[in-house]
Design an enzyme around this catalytic site. Structure first.
Site, PDB file in Angstrom:
ATOM      1  N   HIS A   1       0.812  -1.219   0.000  1.00  0.00           N
ATOM      2  CA  HIS A   1       0.000   0.000   0.000  1.00  0.00           C
ATOM      3  C   HIS A   1       0.843   1.267   0.000  1.00  0.00           C
ATOM      4  O   HIS A   1       0.375   2.324   0.380  1.00  0.00           O
ATOM      5  CB  HIS A   1      -0.953  -0.003   1.205  1.00  0.00           C
ATOM      6  CG  HIS A   1      -1.937  -1.127   1.145  1.00  0.00           C
ATOM      7  ND1 HIS A   1      -2.641  -1.587   2.244  1.00  0.00           N
ATOM      8  CD2 HIS A   1      -2.341  -1.914   0.109  1.00  0.00           C
ATOM      9  CE1 HIS A   1      -3.433  -2.588   1.881  1.00  0.00           C
ATOM     10  NE2 HIS A   1      -3.270  -2.804   0.593  1.00  0.00           N
TER      11      HIS A   1
ATOM     12  N   CYS B   1       5.613  20.174 -12.674  1.00  0.00           N
ATOM     13  CA  CYS B   1       4.868  19.808 -13.898  1.00  0.00           C
ATOM     14  C   CYS B   1       3.416  20.263 -13.786  1.00  0.00           C
ATOM     15  O   CYS B   1       2.623  20.087 -14.716  1.00  0.00           O
ATOM     16  CB  CYS B   1       4.919  18.289 -14.124  1.00  0.00           C
ATOM     17  SG  CYS B   1       3.729  17.371 -13.106  1.00  0.00           S
TER      18      CYS B   1
END
Ligand code: BV8
Ligand code: ZN
Length: 258
Positions: A122, A159
């Site tokens: 996870h 970005c």
């Protein structure tokens, strides 16, 4: 005093002969390090429902609330120390020709206890990930860069993507390499230990049935019974910090020559 696990002779022989061991851990093995579990009394999700916070939708809808929840969990995880359960499992690579430690936990306490290799199904809260380009940075850095309390917009990557915890939320695919490796190992092991997990989250919990189908010896370490308890050859009904050191000593005893 280390509690002694007395392995019944037949079980001791199967454990002594085991060559490929897999251990799956959940929040229960970090409970004695002071980290809350998810579904136990006082668990992390007693006041929140998983759908509220551990989902991409929750992050899109209320990024600041999700980020603050993870920042609080990061603080407690970073301050926590590995416990006897983590330290015992760090000895297992020396016990078997083939060993894989698979965890659902995101606290990296296994690594801090010295486990050389951990499959994190996870993800990890010790890192942050850009949701767009996949860039990673330490979570501590992201929290420090947090921005003002009124700022609902979480910090953005160069970005333009949103920084988020490097964990797997409900409804998100697990890292392909991690779950493939864990499933291959469970499907070919001859000893499988499930420790400190309610075995309610899939596909992680499915590893137990895979090990069973492979004919492995199944040992469960948990003060509570789970849906998979009836698959266990041995249930150690108690704390991992007590039972895992004792089980490790019992395995070392039945595997040492002489
Ligand atoms: C997936 C990271 C494919 C974040 C977690 C609807 C839509 C989409 C998917 C589903 C859906 N319905 C069902 C699913 C599947 C879903 C799922 O399994 N849901 C459950 C609730 C039914 N799974 C997923 O979504 C997975 N992805 O399937 O992708 C897909 C994709 C799109 C659409 C469909 C399918 C992703 C699951 C990963 C979620 N992320 N965590 C975070 O941590 O915030 S899961 C969360 O639960 C934790 O990470 C934890 O690891 C995990 C399991 O919990 P446990 O570790 O077992 O902890 P718990 O508190 O439950 O139990 C602790 C145990 O310890 C107890 O039994 C207690 O008795 C014991 N204990 C206490 N003290 C001790 C102890 N034991 C030993 N010693 C002690 N001292
Ligand atoms: Zn990016």
């Amino acid at each position: 005093m280390t509690e002694i696990v007395a392995l019944a002779p037949r079980l001791a022989r199967r454990v002594a002969a085991a060559r490929r061991a897999v251990v799956l851990t959940g929040a229960g093995v970090s409970e004695e390090s002071g980290l809350g579990t998810f579904r136990g009394p006082g668990g992390l999700w007693e006041e929140f429902r998983p759908e509220e916070l551990a989902t991409p939708e929750a992050f899109a809808r209320r990024p600041r609330r999700v980020r603050d929840w993870y920042a609080a969990r990061h603080r407690t995880m970073a301050a926590a120390a590995p416990n006897a359960a983590h330290r015992a499992l760090a000895r297992w690579p020396a016990l078997f020709p083939s060993f894989l430690l698979v965890t659902q936990n995101i606290d990296q306490l296994h690594q801090r206890a010295g486990s050389p290799e951990v499959v994190e199904l996870h993800g990890t809260l010790m890192a942050a990930r850009c949701g767009s380009c996949g860039a990673r940075r330490p979570m501590a850095e992201l929290i420090l860069a947090g921005g003002t309390i009124e700022d609902e917009r979480p910090p953005r990557c160069s970005c333009g993507g949103l920084w988020r915890p490097d964990v797997v939320w409900f409804g998100e695919e697990l890292p392909g390499e991690a779950i493939d490796r864990a499933q291959r190992a469970a499907a070919s092991c001859d000893l499988f230990v499930s420790a400190g997990t309610s075995a309610t989250v899939f596909p992680a919990a499915g590893l137990i049935a895979l090990a069973r189908q492979a004919g492995a010896v199944i040992i469960e370490v948990n003060p509570e019974a789970t849906a998979f308890s009836d698959l266990a050859d041995l249930r150690l009904p108690g704390a991992a910090g007590t039972h895992l050191p004792a089980l490790t000593a019992a395995i070392e005893a039945c595997r040492s020559p002489g």
